[in-house]
Design a protein around this motif. Structure first.
Motif, PDB file in Angstrom:
ATOM      1  N   LEU A  12       0.824  -1.201   0.000  1.00  0.00           N
ATOM      2  CA  LEU A  12       0.000   0.000   0.000  1.00  0.00           C
ATOM      3  C   LEU A  12       0.862   1.257   0.000  1.00  0.00           C
ATOM      4  CD1 LEU A  12      -2.664  -0.972   2.691  1.00  0.00           C
ATOM      5  CD2 LEU A  12      -2.860  -1.150   0.214  1.00  0.00           C
ATOM      6  N   THR A  13       0.377   2.285  -0.685  1.00  0.00           N
ATOM      7  CA  THR A  13       1.011   3.599  -0.648  1.00  0.00           C
ATOM      8  C   THR A  13      -0.071   4.623  -0.334  1.00  0.00           C
ATOM      9  OG1 THR A  13       0.631   4.049  -2.988  1.00  0.00           O
ATOM     10  CG2 THR A  13       2.712   2.959  -2.411  1.00  0.00           C
ATOM     11  N   LYS A  14       0.349   5.752   0.194  1.00  0.00           N
ATOM     12  CA  LYS A  14      -0.613   6.809   0.514  1.00  0.00           C
ATOM     13  C   LYS A  14      -1.309   7.277  -0.760  1.00  0.00           C
ATOM     14  CE  LYS A  14      -1.276  10.892   3.285  1.00  0.00           C
ATOM     15  NZ  LYS A  14      -0.734  11.743   4.334  1.00  0.00           N
ATOM     16  N   ALA A  15      -0.557   7.441  -1.843  1.00  0.00           N
ATOM     17  CA  ALA A  15      -1.143   7.869  -3.118  1.00  0.00           C
ATOM     18  C   ALA A  15      -2.125   6.826  -3.640  1.00  0.00           C
ATOM     19  CB  ALA A  15      -0.049   8.128  -4.141  1.00  0.00           C
ATOM     20  N   GLY A  16      -1.812   5.555  -3.453  1.00  0.00           N
ATOM     21  CA  GLY A  16      -2.699   4.493  -3.903  1.00  0.00           C
ATOM     22  C   GLY A  16      -4.012   4.477  -3.141  1.00  0.00           C
ATOM     23  N   VAL A  17      -3.938   4.717  -1.826  1.00  0.00           N
ATOM     24  CA  VAL A  17      -5.150   4.775  -1.018  1.00  0.00           C
ATOM     25  C   VAL A  17      -5.993   5.979  -1.435  1.00  0.00           C
ATOM     26  CG1 VAL A  17      -6.064   5.086   1.325  1.00  0.00           C
ATOM     27  CG2 VAL A  17      -4.132   3.540   0.931  1.00  0.00           C
ATOM     28  N   LEU A  18      -5.348   7.125  -1.627  1.00  0.00           N
ATOM     29  CA  LEU A  18      -6.077   8.322  -2.063  1.00  0.00           C
ATOM     30  C   LEU A  18      -6.780   8.080  -3.395  1.00  0.00           C
ATOM     31  CD1 LEU A  18      -3.460  11.074  -1.137  1.00  0.00           C
ATOM     32  CD2 LEU A  18      -5.695  10.739  -0.070  1.00  0.00           C
ATOM     33  N   GLU A  19      -6.107   7.430  -4.313  1.00  0.00           N
ATOM     34  CA  GLU A  19      -6.686   7.138  -5.628  1.00  0.00           C
ATOM     35  C   GLU A  19      -7.850   6.156  -5.504  1.00  0.00           C
ATOM     36  OE1 GLU A  19      -7.409   7.599  -9.528  1.00  0.00           O
ATOM     37  OE2 GLU A  19      -5.907   8.721  -8.413  1.00  0.00           O
ATOM     38  N   SER A  20      -7.690   5.143  -4.673  1.00  0.00           N
ATOM     39  CA  SER A  20      -8.755   4.147  -4.489  1.00  0.00           C
ATOM     40  C   SER A  20     -10.008   4.762  -3.879  1.00  0.00           C
ATOM     41  CB  SER A  20      -8.274   3.015  -3.577  1.00  0.00           C
ATOM     42  OG  SER A  20      -7.251   2.288  -4.179  1.00  0.00           O
ATOM     43  N   MET A  21      -9.834   5.726  -2.978  1.00  0.00           N
ATOM     44  CA  MET A  21     -10.972   6.308  -2.271  1.00  0.00           C
ATOM     45  C   MET A  21     -11.586   7.495  -3.010  1.00  0.00           C
ATOM     46  SD  MET A  21     -11.299   4.237   0.158  1.00  0.00           S
ATOM     47  CE  MET A  21     -12.623   5.037   1.034  1.00  0.00           C
ATOM     48  N   LYS A  22     -10.948   7.892  -4.109  1.00  0.00           N
ATOM     49  CA  LYS A  22     -11.476   9.008  -4.892  1.00  0.00           C
ATOM     50  C   LYS A  22     -12.842   8.615  -5.456  1.00  0.00           C
ATOM     51  CE  LYS A  22      -8.507  11.235  -7.287  1.00  0.00           C
ATOM     52  NZ  LYS A  22      -7.547  11.646  -8.304  1.00  0.00           N
ATOM     53  N   GLY A  23     -13.835   9.458  -5.238  1.00  0.00           N
ATOM     54  CA  GLY A  23     -15.177   9.212  -5.756  1.00  0.00           C
ATOM     55  C   GLY A  23     -16.023   8.284  -4.910  1.00  0.00           C
ATOM     56  N   VAL A  24     -15.478   7.784  -3.794  1.00  0.00           N
ATOM     57  CA  VAL A  24     -16.236   6.906  -2.908  1.00  0.00           C
ATOM     58  C   VAL A  24     -16.969   7.771  -1.881  1.00  0.00           C
ATOM     59  CG1 VAL A  24     -16.084   5.062  -1.191  1.00  0.00           C
ATOM     60  CG2 VAL A  24     -14.598   5.025  -3.200  1.00  0.00           C
ATOM     61  N   LYS A  25     -18.263   7.551  -1.736  1.00  0.00           N
ATOM     62  CA  LYS A  25     -19.062   8.310  -0.782  1.00  0.00           C
ATOM     63  C   LYS A  25     -18.903   7.692   0.604  1.00  0.00           C
ATOM     64  CE  LYS A  25     -23.694   9.881   0.219  1.00  0.00           C
ATOM     65  NZ  LYS A  25     -25.106   9.817  -0.107  1.00  0.00           N
ATOM     66  N   PRO A  26     -18.536   8.503   1.603  1.00  0.00           N
ATOM     67  CA  PRO A  26     -18.347   7.954   2.951  1.00  0.00           C
ATOM     68  C   PRO A  26     -19.668   7.466   3.549  1.00  0.00           C
ATOM     69  CG  PRO A  26     -17.485  10.189   2.811  1.00  0.00           C
ATOM     70  CD  PRO A  26     -18.211   9.923   1.546  1.00  0.00           C
ATOM     71  N   VAL A  46     -12.866   1.672   4.265  1.00  0.00           N
ATOM     72  CA  VAL A  46     -11.561   1.891   3.629  1.00  0.00           C
ATOM     73  C   VAL A  46     -10.876   0.554   3.372  1.00  0.00           C
ATOM     74  CG1 VAL A  46      -9.265   2.899   3.911  1.00  0.00           C
ATOM     75  CG2 VAL A  46     -11.281   4.184   4.632  1.00  0.00           C
ATOM     76  N   GLY A  47     -10.873  -0.328   4.366  1.00  0.00           N
ATOM     77  CA  GLY A  47     -10.257  -1.634   4.201  1.00  0.00           C
ATOM     78  C   GLY A  47     -10.887  -2.434   3.084  1.00  0.00           C
ATOM     79  N   GLU A  48     -12.207  -2.359   2.967  1.00  0.00           N
ATOM     80  CA  GLU A  48     -12.907  -3.100   1.917  1.00  0.00           C
ATOM     81  C   GLU A  48     -12.551  -2.568   0.533  1.00  0.00           C
ATOM     82  OE1 GLU A  48     -17.312  -4.854   1.698  1.00  0.00           O
ATOM     83  OE2 GLU A  48     -17.265  -2.667   1.712  1.00  0.00           O
ATOM     84  N   VAL A  49     -12.491  -1.244   0.392  1.00  0.00           N
ATOM     85  CA  VAL A  49     -12.182  -0.651  -0.911  1.00  0.00           C
ATOM     86  C   VAL A  49     -10.723  -0.917  -1.297  1.00  0.00           C
ATOM     87  CG1 VAL A  49     -11.941   1.537  -2.163  1.00  0.00           C
ATOM     88  CG2 VAL A  49     -13.963   1.127  -0.751  1.00  0.00           C
ATOM     89  N   VAL A  50      -9.821  -0.728  -0.356  1.00  0.00           N
ATOM     90  CA  VAL A  50      -8.390  -0.840  -0.653  1.00  0.00           C
ATOM     91  C   VAL A  50      -7.961  -2.292  -0.895  1.00  0.00           C
ATOM     92  CG1 VAL A  50      -6.080  -0.479   0.324  1.00  0.00           C
ATOM     93  CG2 VAL A  50      -7.799   1.303   0.530  1.00  0.00           C
ATOM     94  N   THR A  51      -8.498  -3.228  -0.097  1.00  0.00           N
ATOM     95  CA  THR A  51      -8.056  -4.618  -0.210  1.00  0.00           C
ATOM     96  C   THR A  51      -8.964  -5.463  -1.111  1.00  0.00           C
ATOM     97  OG1 THR A  51      -9.334  -5.405   1.696  1.00  0.00           O
ATOM     98  CG2 THR A  51      -7.111  -4.544   2.125  1.00  0.00           C
ATOM     99  N   ARG A  52     -10.152  -4.964  -1.419  1.00  0.00           N
ATOM    100  CA  ARG A  52     -11.164  -5.705  -2.191  1.00  0.00           C
ATOM    101  C   ARG A  52     -11.575  -7.004  -1.482  1.00  0.00           C
ATOM    102  NH1 ARG A  52      -7.555  -3.878  -6.204  1.00  0.00           N
ATOM    103  NH2 ARG A  52      -8.467  -2.249  -7.488  1.00  0.00           N
ATOM    104  N   GLN A  53     -11.510  -6.980  -0.164  1.00  0.00           N
ATOM    105  CA  GLN A  53     -11.953  -8.114   0.643  1.00  0.00           C
ATOM    106  C   GLN A  53     -13.249  -7.752   1.341  1.00  0.00           C
ATOM    107  OE1 GLN A  53      -8.874  -8.976   3.451  1.00  0.00           O
ATOM    108  NE2 GLN A  53      -7.585 -10.012   1.964  1.00  0.00           N
ATOM    109  N   ASP A  54     -13.987  -8.760   1.739  1.00  0.00           N
ATOM    110  CA  ASP A  54     -15.189  -8.540   2.524  1.00  0.00           C
ATOM    111  C   ASP A  54     -14.773  -7.978   3.877  1.00  0.00           C
ATOM    112  OD1 ASP A  54     -17.337  -9.357   4.548  1.00  0.00           O
ATOM    113  OD2 ASP A  54     -18.298  -9.810   2.613  1.00  0.00           O
ATOM    114  N   ARG A  55     -15.503  -7.002   4.374  1.00  0.00           N
ATOM    115  CA  ARG A  55     -15.107  -6.348   5.626  1.00  0.00           C
ATOM    116  C   ARG A  55     -15.208  -7.270   6.842  1.00  0.00           C
ATOM    117  NH1 ARG A  55     -18.798  -1.104   5.801  1.00  0.00           N
ATOM    118  NH2 ARG A  55     -18.204  -1.072   3.643  1.00  0.00           N
ATOM    119  N   ARG A  56     -15.855  -8.404   6.705  1.00  0.00           N
ATOM    120  CA  ARG A  56     -15.902  -9.372   7.808  1.00  0.00           C
ATOM    121  C   ARG A  56     -14.606 -10.161   7.921  1.00  0.00           C
ATOM    122  NH1 ARG A  56     -21.250 -12.259   5.922  1.00  0.00           N
ATOM    123  NH2 ARG A  56     -20.121 -11.891   3.984  1.00  0.00           N
ATOM    124  N   ASP A  57     -13.740 -10.071   6.906  1.00  0.00           N
ATOM    125  CA  ASP A  57     -12.510 -10.862   6.881  1.00  0.00           C
ATOM    126  C   ASP A  57     -11.340 -10.225   7.630  1.00  0.00           C
ATOM    127  OD1 ASP A  57     -13.820 -12.741   5.386  1.00  0.00           O
ATOM    128  OD2 ASP A  57     -13.034 -12.031   3.468  1.00  0.00           O
TER     129      ASP A  57
END
Length: 87
Positions: A12-26, A46-57
């Motif tokens: 993970l990188t800070k820029a990558g997280v920012l890019e992944s969360m761009k356009g996502v409604k909190p 955030v974890g679900e968007v960045v990792t593409r895993q189910d948040r229960r995992d």
């Protein structure tokens, strides 16, 4: 930065997280949140968007540790207490 979330390694990188969360409604922020830009996101979202895993995992603590190491601010937002207006 390499981190392990739900037993899976992620680079993970800070820029990558920012890019992944761009356009996502909190989602409504209660409990642990990550401040990204001017918005507060629940750590599980955030974890679900960045990792593409189910948040229960994964746990919120795993995401908080990773986001803190990347330089994001993590906070705990208390749940609003219902106001009792009866006297």
């Amino acid at each position: 930065m390499r981190c392990v979330i739900a037993r899976f390694p992620f680079e993970l990188t800070k820029a990558g997280v920012l890019e992944s969360m761009k356009g996502v409604k909190p989602e409504p922020a209660v409990g642990d949140v990550v401040v990204i830009g001017r918005r507060q996101f629940p750590v599980k979202q955030v974890g679900e968007v960045v990792t593409r895993q189910d948040r229960r995992d994964f746990s919120a603590g795993e995401v908080v540790r990773a986001m803190t190491k990347l330089g994001f601010t993590c906070l705990t937002v208390p749940a609003e207490q219902p106001s009792d207006t009866t006297f």
